[in-house]
Design an enzyme around this catalytic site. Structure first.
Site: not given
Length: 347
Positions: A72, A189, A223-224, A243, A323
């Site tokens: 993603h 990510d 995706e998030e 991922d 994150h």
């Protein structure tokens, strides 16, 4: 077993371009254009789903089956929730992150007219010289605001700039590739995995190898927020989500490893697919770790929950401080491409 030599210069170059292109979930048109340009340069045909995601198609020697691989390109970010009377912006988060991870970060506000403005994310009690509780003030969404780099002091001043509720906010990635091979940046990510997938395609063109079965590479853009690949093309029977691999307590993954996830919040991944990935990593002498991620979901999770009739697995480069201000190593990204090629390639 197919063994490729990933093109390090290409992968790192395309990764830097991806990282430097803002793409919070819901605001991914520009980064998708970048991916489409790379696909065209590699002579890979593509199609689009209705959500703006890309499907890259590579014919295999045996077209009776199709293997899907996803990564993603959407990232964490925010939107303007409201404009405060003092001319600062209240935000609402896009994706799951802690407020302290974005405190004092530079950002860009993207207006619907195409204008952009820079700013800084702060708490509403930012100065220890003014606020007695500045150190202990709760880092919660309702206590965060964006200081715009324009001459504004009222809500009307902000409105005159064209900034409005619902405008997207991207965080500066601050991407750096160090001489020692570390890649530190926001949004590894999952842009590190997207670069690995493009590196896989580049090796197909450069080395002239073919996958055993048809490949559908899905570049996901939601995706998030949990539904990036809730729908996938019906011909896909095996699906590998690529991922980032998480790091921390009770986990063995390192930044130089390829992570092979046996189970996440959606449950166990396919036993046979996971086992084959482990066997291939061992055969190729690729440093890897098998881990369990109970606080994690992937595009494979979304595909399974979406009712798709597939078997699924999850791998990716190890990433520290997910994150937040993330870091991986080029070895993990290159070896992710190498492992995928071994999985899908003809002997």
């Amino acid at each position: 077993m197919l063994t490729i030599q990933p093109n390090e210069d290409y992968i790192l170059s395309v990764l830097k371009k991806l990282l430097d292109t803002p793409s919070p979930s819901g605001f991914t048109a520009e980064v998708m254009r970048l991916v489409a340009e790379e696909a065209a340069a590699l002579n890979v045909p593509l199609s689009w789903n209705e959500k703006g995601g890309i499907i890259l198609s590579v014919p295999g020697l045996d077209p009776s089956r199709t293997i899907g691989i996803s990564a993603h390109v959407d990232t964490l970010g925010a939107m303007v929730r409201s404009i405060k009377p003092n001319g600062t912006l209240r935000l609402t988060s896009v994706g799951g992150f802690t407020m302290n991870s974005i405190e004092n970060e530079y950002c860009v506000i993207h207006t619907r007219s195409g204008l952009t403005y820079t700013g800084t994310i702060l708490t509403s009690h930012p100065s220890v010289h003014v606020y007695a509780d500045a150190r202990d003030f709760k880092r919660a969404e309702e206590n965060m605001e964006i200081r715009i780099d324009e001459l504004v002091s009222t809500k009307d001043d902000v409105l005159k700039l064209g900034i409005a509720v619902g405008d997207f906010i991207s965080f500066d990635a601050r991407a750096v590739i160090t001489p020692s091979g570390y890649i530190k940046s926001r949004h590894l990510d999952d842009k590190a995995s997207v670069a690995a997938l493009l590196g896989l395609l580049e090796s197909i063109k450069r080395e002239g190898w073919k996958p055993l079965h048809n490949l559908s590479l899905l570049i996901s853009n939601f995706e998030e927020v949990g539904h990036g690949t809730a729908w996938i093309p019906g011909e896909i029977s095996e699906f590998i989500a690529v991922d980032m691999g998480a790091m921390g307590d009770d986990l063995s993954c390192k930044e130089t490893d390829v992570s092979i996830c046996a189970k996440d919040s959606s449950g166990p991944y396919d036993y046979a697919m996971t086992g084959r990935l482990i066997d291939l990593a061992n055969s190729l002498a690729i440093p890897f770790a098998v881990d369990i991620y109970p606080q994690y979901g992937s595009d494979a999770s979304a595909a399974l929950r979406g009712g798709n009739n597939i078997r699924a697995a999850l791998i990716g480069p190890g990433v520290h401080a997910s994150h937040s201000m993330e870091r991986t190593h080029k070895r993990a990204v290159l070896n992710t491409a190498k492992l995928l090629a071994a999985y899908v390639g003809a002997n």
